[in-house]
Design a protein around this motif. Structure first.
Motif, short mmCIF file in Angstrom:
data_model
loop_
_atom_site.label_atom_id
_atom_site.label_comp_id
_atom_site.label_asym_id
_atom_site.label_seq_id
_atom_site.Cartn_x
_atom_site.Cartn_y
_atom_site.Cartn_z
N GLU A 103 0.85 -1.19 0.00
CA GLU A 103 0.00 0.00 0.00
C GLU A 103 0.89 1.24 0.00
N MET A 104 0.55 2.22 -0.85
CA MET A 104 1.29 3.47 -0.84
C MET A 104 0.84 4.28 0.37
N LEU A 105 1.77 4.53 1.28
CA LEU A 105 1.41 5.21 2.52
C LEU A 105 2.25 6.45 2.78
N GLY A 106 2.81 7.04 1.72
CA GLY A 106 3.55 8.28 1.90
C GLY A 106 4.53 8.51 0.76
N TRP A 107 5.39 9.51 0.95
CA TRP A 107 6.34 9.84 -0.09
C TRP A 107 7.63 10.38 0.51
N PHE A 108 8.66 10.38 -0.34
CA PHE A 108 10.00 10.79 0.04
C PHE A 108 10.49 11.83 -0.97
N VAL A 109 11.17 12.89 -0.48
CA VAL A 109 11.71 13.91 -1.36
C VAL A 109 13.15 14.20 -0.97
N ALA A 110 14.04 14.14 -1.95
CA ALA A 110 15.43 14.58 -1.79
C ALA A 110 15.60 15.86 -2.59
N HIS A 111 15.94 16.95 -1.89
CA HIS A 111 16.01 18.26 -2.54
C HIS A 111 17.15 19.04 -1.91
N PRO A 131 -4.57 10.86 2.50
CA PRO A 131 -5.43 11.37 3.58
C PRO A 131 -5.51 10.46 4.81
N LYS A 132 -5.03 9.22 4.68
CA LYS A 132 -5.14 8.28 5.79
C LYS A 132 -4.27 8.69 6.97
N LYS A 133 -4.71 8.39 8.17
CA LYS A 133 -3.94 8.70 9.37
C LYS A 133 -2.64 7.90 9.40
N ASN A 134 -1.59 8.53 9.92
CA ASN A 134 -0.26 7.92 10.10
C ASN A 134 0.48 7.67 8.79
N THR A 135 0.05 8.30 7.69
CA THR A 135 0.88 8.26 6.49
C THR A 135 2.14 9.11 6.72
N VAL A 136 3.19 8.84 5.93
CA VAL A 136 4.52 9.36 6.24
C VAL A 136 5.03 10.24 5.12
N PHE A 137 5.71 11.33 5.49
CA PHE A 137 6.41 12.19 4.54
C PHE A 137 7.85 12.35 5.04
N ILE A 138 8.83 12.08 4.15
CA ILE A 138 10.25 12.14 4.52
C ILE A 138 10.93 13.18 3.64
N MET A 139 11.64 14.09 4.27
CA MET A 139 12.45 15.07 3.54
C MET A 139 13.92 14.82 3.87
N LYS A 140 14.78 14.90 2.84
CA LYS A 140 16.20 14.65 3.06
C LYS A 140 17.03 15.61 2.23
N ASP A 141 18.07 16.15 2.86
CA ASP A 141 19.02 17.00 2.15
C ASP A 141 20.17 16.12 1.66
N PRO A 142 20.31 15.93 0.34
CA PRO A 142 21.34 15.02 -0.17
C PRO A 142 22.77 15.51 0.06
N VAL A 143 22.92 16.81 0.31
CA VAL A 143 24.27 17.36 0.52
C VAL A 143 24.67 17.21 1.98
N GLU A 144 23.82 17.68 2.87
CA GLU A 144 24.12 17.62 4.30
C GLU A 144 23.78 16.28 4.93
N LYS A 145 23.06 15.43 4.21
CA LYS A 145 22.65 14.10 4.67
C LYS A 145 21.68 14.16 5.86
N ASP A 146 21.05 15.32 6.09
CA ASP A 146 20.06 15.43 7.15
C ASP A 146 18.71 14.95 6.63
N GLU A 147 17.90 14.43 7.54
CA GLU A 147 16.57 13.95 7.14
C GLU A 147 15.58 14.21 8.27
N THR A 148 14.33 14.36 7.89
CA THR A 148 13.26 14.58 8.85
C THR A 148 12.05 13.76 8.44
N TYR A 149 11.43 13.10 9.45
CA TYR A 149 10.25 12.28 9.22
C TYR A 149 9.02 13.03 9.75
N TYR A 150 7.94 13.02 8.94
CA TYR A 150 6.68 13.62 9.34
C TYR A 150 5.57 12.58 9.21
N VAL A 151 4.59 12.68 10.11
CA VAL A 151 3.46 11.76 10.11
C VAL A 151 2.17 12.57 10.05
#
Length: 389
Positions: A103-111, A131-151
């Motif tokens: 099941e697709m439950l979120g997305w990931f972006v490297a920017h 729109p479903k509860k507890n779906t996930v969004f991940i953002m990541k900086d490919p240069v600094e290698k930092d990442e953040t998870y959102y629900v």
């Protein structure tokens, strides 16, 4: 039936928030590869859809992310991300092909260079797409290698301070990564991968030559042993035959002596050999004995020759079986760790040890790191799955 929590996990950050997020190691490696590709591609963002399960337990909620497929195109309109219909259609096809029950439950972006805080337009896009509860969004900086998870909860994207990376068999993600490696993998490692494959083929070819030489040596040894045995048997047979010939010669000599002592008497001008019946009978008996001895000698020689041939054949078969057994032993290769392109880290392993096991030297450590998104070669864990370049 409630899903069992993964046993082999690694904690990233503080995991006191809810829900608990578990990301499979292959997915984490795939994110690292997309970041490397994004870093080399400039400021263009790269996205991926997350595939997994959302499970509600008796006292906790869990999100398991065991797959990811790259977006064919993540457009950028000003500061807003745009996912068009064609991108969704291609994502559904990839999901159906490689993750049939996923099941697709979120997305990931490297920017690169973008703050790891979603814009209101990004929050709106997520709420519309997932729109479903507890779906996930991940953002990541490919240069600094930092990442953040959102629900997605409480009608907003809430930051999660930590998650788990877990290690399990994941053939679906493995097959997807292998099939799309050229298209989605890191281009810098493709040359390393080709050289590694070439070195591996050379190693296999050298090993095959050694096995063939060993087999030839074994066959030569067996043939030599059989030849020596034949010579020994022939020698024994010749000695036995010589003894029998001496016996026959002695018998002939004794018969010749008896013939020389035949009585003669003088008559009128003619000499006639006179032998008695008693003297003739022993001659016939001796002749019969000689024939019997000759027959026995011939049977014995035939028997010994047959025995020699049988022994020679058995020795050939034994030598061949020994050669086949040794060849079988020398050529047998069990299902070894890493033979399917994935190596599972064992106790005492380092990247140098793994490189030496798989390729015979330590020059592939960097390639393994790049292929698996490893920045610190000392941080590998028992049970971790590594894609072999």
């Amino acid at each position: 039936m409630e899903r069992q929590l993964p046993k082999n996990v690694r904690q990233i950050g503080n995991v006191s928030d809810s829900p608990k997020i578990y990301v499979e190691d292959y997915v984490d490696t795939f994110f690292a590869q997309l970041c490397e590709k994004c870093e080399k591609g400039g400021n263009t963002p790269i996205g991926a859809f997350l595939i997994g399960d959302i499970v509600t337990g008796s006292d906790e909620e869990y999100v398991y992310i065991y797959g990811a497929v790259q977006m064919h195109e993540l457009k950028l309109s000003g500061n807003e991300y745009v996912i068009d219909e064609n991108t969704w259609r291609c994502a559904y096809e990839d999901c159906k092909q490689f993750f049939e029950d996923g099941e697709m439950l979120g997305w990931f972006v490297a920017h690169p260079g973008v703050p790891l805080t979603p814009e209101p337009s990004t929050v709106k896009l997520h709420k519309k797409s997932f729109p479903k509860k507890n779906t996930v969004f991940i953002m990541k900086d490919p240069v600094e290698k930092d990442e953040t998870y959102y629900v997605h909860k409480m009608n907003d994207l809430m930051e999660i301070s930590g998650h788990y990376t877990y290690y399990e068999k994941n053939p679906c993600m493995q097959n997807y990564m292998i099939s799309s490696r050229k298209k989605n993998g890191v281009s810098a490692t493709e040359t390393v991968e080709d050289r590694a494959a070439k070195d591996f083929r050379n190693m296999v070819r050298t090993r095959g030559e050694r096995q063939r030489q060993k087999k030839t040596g074994n066959l030569m040894y067996a043939a030599s042993a059989a030849l020596v045995l034949i010579v020994i048997v022939m020698g024994v047979t010749m000695i036995s035959s010589f003894d029998r010939m001496k016996s026959v010669q002695s018998t002939l000599n004794s018969l010749t002596g008896k013939t020389d002592t035949v009585e003669t008497q003088e008559t009128s001008g003619q000499v006639t050999a006179v032998t008695s019946d008693n003297e003739a009978e022993p001659d016939e008996t001796d002749a019969a004995g000689i024939q019997a001895d000759d027959a026995d000698s011939q049977k014995t020689e035939d028997s010994q020759n047959d025995s020699s041939d049988a022994d020679s054949q058995n020795e050939d078969e034994s030598g061949q079986n020994a050669a086949d057994t040794q060849t079988s032993d020398g050529g047998t290769s069990s299902s070894e760790n890493g033979s399917d392109g994935v190596y599972i880290v064992e106790k005492g392993d380092t990247l140098a040890i793994i490189s030496r096991k798989m390729y015979g030297d330590v020059t592939h450590v960097d390639a393994i790191c790049r292929m698996n998104g490893i920045t610190d070669g000392n941080l590998i864990y028992v049970g971790q799955k590594l894609l072999l370049p």
